[in-house]
Design a protein around this motif. Structure first.
Motif, PDB file in Angstrom:
ATOM      1  N   HIS A   1      37.293  18.462  62.007  1.00 33.00           N
ATOM      2  CA  HIS A   1      36.215  19.242  61.400  1.00 33.00           C
ATOM      3  C   HIS A   1      36.366  19.279  59.881  1.00 33.00           C
ATOM      4  N   PRO A   2      36.279  18.134  59.233  1.00 34.89           N
ATOM      5  CA  PRO A   2      36.487  18.112  57.779  1.00 34.89           C
ATOM      6  C   PRO A   2      35.414  18.853  56.985  1.00 34.89           C
ATOM      7  N   ASP A   3      34.264  19.096  57.585  1.00 37.29           N
ATOM      8  CA  ASP A   3      33.197  19.800  56.863  1.00 37.29           C
ATOM      9  C   ASP A   3      33.265  21.311  57.029  1.00 37.29           C
ATOM     10  N   LEU A   4      34.162  21.776  57.852  1.00 38.61           N
ATOM     11  CA  LEU A   4      34.278  23.209  58.104  1.00 38.61           C
ATOM     12  C   LEU A   4      35.102  23.861  57.002  1.00 38.61           C
ATOM     13  N   GLU A   5      34.492  24.774  56.281  1.00 37.96           N
ATOM     14  CA  GLU A   5      35.188  25.539  55.242  1.00 37.96           C
ATOM     15  C   GLU A   5      35.802  26.762  55.908  1.00 37.96           C
ATOM     16  N   PHE A   6      37.047  27.071  55.561  1.00 39.34           N
ATOM     17  CA  PHE A   6      37.674  28.235  56.164  1.00 39.34           C
ATOM     18  C   PHE A   6      38.679  28.846  55.210  1.00 39.34           C
ATOM     19  N   THR A   7      39.022  30.080  55.522  1.00 36.59           N
ATOM     20  CA  THR A   7      40.087  30.784  54.831  1.00 36.59           C
ATOM     21  C   THR A   7      41.155  31.055  55.877  1.00 36.59           C
ATOM     22  N   LEU A   8      42.375  30.667  55.576  1.00 37.40           N
ATOM     23  CA  LEU A   8      43.487  30.879  56.496  1.00 37.40           C
ATOM     24  C   LEU A   8      44.227  32.134  56.073  1.00 37.40           C
ATOM     25  N   GLY A   9      44.301  33.095  56.964  1.00 37.16           N
ATOM     26  CA  GLY A   9      45.020  34.334  56.688  1.00 37.16           C
ATOM     27  C   GLY A   9      46.216  34.450  57.612  1.00 37.16           C
ATOM     28  N   THR A  10      47.145  35.315  57.240  1.00 39.91           N
ATOM     29  CA  THR A  10      48.354  35.472  58.045  1.00 39.91           C
ATOM     30  C   THR A  10      48.473  36.866  58.652  1.00 39.91           C
ATOM     31  N   ALA A  11      47.378  37.563  58.793  1.00 39.18           N
ATOM     32  CA  ALA A  11      47.406  38.898  59.392  1.00 39.18           C
ATOM     33  C   ALA A  11      47.909  38.805  60.823  1.00 39.18           C
ATOM     34  N   THR A  12      48.798  39.712  61.198  1.00 35.28           N
ATOM     35  CA  THR A  12      49.302  39.698  62.569  1.00 35.28           C
ATOM     36  C   THR A  12      48.551  40.677  63.459  1.00 35.28           C
ATOM     37  N   GLY A  13      47.855  41.610  62.875  1.00 35.61           N
ATOM     38  CA  GLY A  13      47.096  42.575  63.667  1.00 35.61           C
ATOM     39  C   GLY A  13      45.740  42.021  64.059  1.00 35.61           C
ATOM     40  N   LEU A  14      45.032  42.788  64.857  1.00 39.34           N
ATOM     41  CA  LEU A  14      43.713  42.369  65.332  1.00 39.34           C
ATOM     42  C   LEU A  14      42.570  42.966  64.527  1.00 39.34           C
ATOM     43  N   ARG A  15      42.873  43.853  63.596  1.00 34.24           N
ATOM     44  CA  ARG A  15      41.830  44.548  62.842  1.00 34.24           C
ATOM     45  C   ARG A  15      40.817  43.605  62.200  1.00 34.24           C
ATOM     46  N   PRO A  16      41.242  42.511  61.526  1.00 30.33           N
ATOM     47  CA  PRO A  16      40.229  41.624  60.926  1.00 30.33           C
ATOM     48  C   PRO A  16      39.259  41.032  61.952  1.00 30.33           C
ATOM     49  N   LEU A  17      39.729  40.800  63.164  1.00 30.88           N
ATOM     50  CA  LEU A  17      38.853  40.272  64.208  1.00 30.88           C
ATOM     51  C   LEU A  17      37.940  41.367  64.751  1.00 30.88           C
ATOM     52  N   LEU A  18      38.493  42.535  64.992  1.00 32.15           N
ATOM     53  CA  LEU A  18      37.708  43.639  65.544  1.00 32.15           C
ATOM     54  C   LEU A  18      36.680  44.164  64.550  1.00 32.15           C
ATOM     55  N   ASN A  19      36.980  44.045  63.263  1.00 32.73           N
ATOM     56  CA  ASN A  19      36.053  44.498  62.220  1.00 32.73           C
ATOM     57  C   ASN A  19      35.033  43.438  61.827  1.00 32.73           C
ATOM     58  N   GLY A  20      35.127  42.248  62.416  1.00 33.12           N
ATOM     59  CA  GLY A  20      34.195  41.181  62.075  1.00 33.12           C
ATOM     60  C   GLY A  20      34.524  40.477  60.770  1.00 33.12           C
ATOM     61  N   GLU A  21      35.714  40.714  60.210  1.00 37.73           N
ATOM     62  CA  GLU A  21      36.119  40.056  58.968  1.00 37.73           C
ATOM     63  C   GLU A  21      36.612  38.637  59.207  1.00 37.73           C
ATOM     64  N   ALA A  22      36.977  38.330  60.441  1.00 33.03           N
ATOM     65  CA  ALA A  22      37.467  36.994  60.798  1.00 33.03           C
ATOM     66  C   ALA A  22      36.729  36.528  62.047  1.00 33.03           C
ATOM     67  N   ASP A  23      36.482  35.223  62.125  1.00 32.26           N
ATOM     68  CA  ASP A  23      35.785  34.660  63.286  1.00 32.26           C
ATOM     69  C   ASP A  23      36.720  34.368  64.443  1.00 32.26           C
ATOM     70  N   ILE A  24      37.911  33.845  64.151  1.00 33.66           N
ATOM     71  CA  ILE A  24      38.864  33.552  65.217  1.00 33.66           C
ATOM     72  C   ILE A  24      40.277  33.871  64.743  1.00 33.66           C
ATOM     73  N   GLY A  25      41.143  34.034  65.711  1.00 29.25           N
ATOM     74  CA  GLY A  25      42.561  34.201  65.423  1.00 29.25           C
ATOM     75  C   GLY A  25      43.355  33.408  66.445  1.00 29.25           C
ATOM     76  N   LEU A  26      44.524  32.962  66.046  1.00 27.51           N
ATOM     77  CA  LEU A  26      45.461  32.327  66.964  1.00 27.51           C
ATOM     78  C   LEU A  26      46.586  33.320  67.151  1.00 27.51           C
ATOM     79  N   ARG A  27      46.777  33.778  68.380  1.00 23.38           N
ATOM     80  CA  ARG A  27      47.724  34.858  68.639  1.00 23.38           C
ATOM     81  C   ARG A  27      48.650  34.521  69.804  1.00 23.38           C
ATOM     82  N   TYR A  28      49.841  35.092  69.722  1.00 23.42           N
ATOM     83  CA  TYR A  28      50.857  34.961  70.755  1.00 23.42           C
ATOM     84  C   TYR A  28      50.915  36.287  71.473  1.00 23.42           C
ATOM     85  N   GLY A  29      50.689  36.290  72.774  1.00 22.46           N
ATOM     86  CA  GLY A  29      50.721  37.560  73.464  1.00 22.46           C
ATOM     87  C   GLY A  29      50.431  37.449  74.938  1.00 22.46           C
TER      88      GLY A  29
END
Length: 176
Positions: free
Chosen positions: A1-29
């Motif tokens: 997906h070379p045309d996909l612009e993204f910002t990579l964050g290192t947040a470990t909590g789910l708040r950015p996803l639950l608040n709609g600040e992030a579209d996806i997260g990769l999580r271990y759980g």
């Protein structure tokens, strides 16, 4: 997906996803991700790793009794102990790292033995910076893609999720 612009964050909590600040997260759980959609990428196995110098003094898992154990909140030493045939509780002391990569670097530096997920440890093992002092491993949690339900209305993000899932399957990882 070379045309996909993204910002990579290192947040470990789910708040950015639950608040709609992030579209996806990769999580271990675990399997449940309240308020989020989840796609299992693959299950993980865990095992101890340490510097080659420290490993020279470790012949059997019982040799860990006198060694500093590096801890991570999501990784269970007691589960690994049971897989190795030992009855030991979760260690009550030893440094705890919230960042698994920092814990791996501490193990490389000889600060102790880290219990680590195979996927994260493998590059260090391949380079010889870390070794597995024992063959025993055990199943642990899994890696997931997690996203707020609104992501279903974003075709580009859904395409990216499907691409990640295909890549995982093509690399031989199994979701369950």
């Amino acid at each position: 997906h070379p045309d996909l612009e993204f910002t990579l964050g290192t947040a470990t909590g789910l708040r950015p996803l639950l608040n709609g600040e992030a579209d996806i997260g990769l999580r271990y759980g675990e399997e449940e991700w309240p308020g989020l959609l989840a796609w299992k990428l693959f299950e993980e196995r865990v095992f101890p790793v340490c510097s080659p110098t420290l490993a020279a003094n470790l012949q059997t898992p019982t040799d860990l009794d006198g060694v500093r154990l590096l801890r991570h909140p999501l990784l269970s030493w007691s589960r690994w102990f049971a897989a190795a045939g030992l009855r030991r509780p979760e260690p009550a002391s030893g440094p705890t790292y919230e960042d698994a990569l920092l814990m791996l670097e501490a193990a490389v530096a000889g600060h102790g033995v880290a219990l680590m997920a195979a996927t994260l440890a493998q590059p260090y093992l391949d380079e010889g910076r870390l070794v597995r002092p024992f063959a025993e491993d055990c199943p642990d949690r899994s890696f997931y893609i997690v996203a707020p339900p609104a992501v279903q209305e974003k075709p580009a993000i859904m395409d990216f999720i499907r691409w990640l899932l295909r890549c995982t399957r093509q690399n031989g990882q199994k979701p369950s």
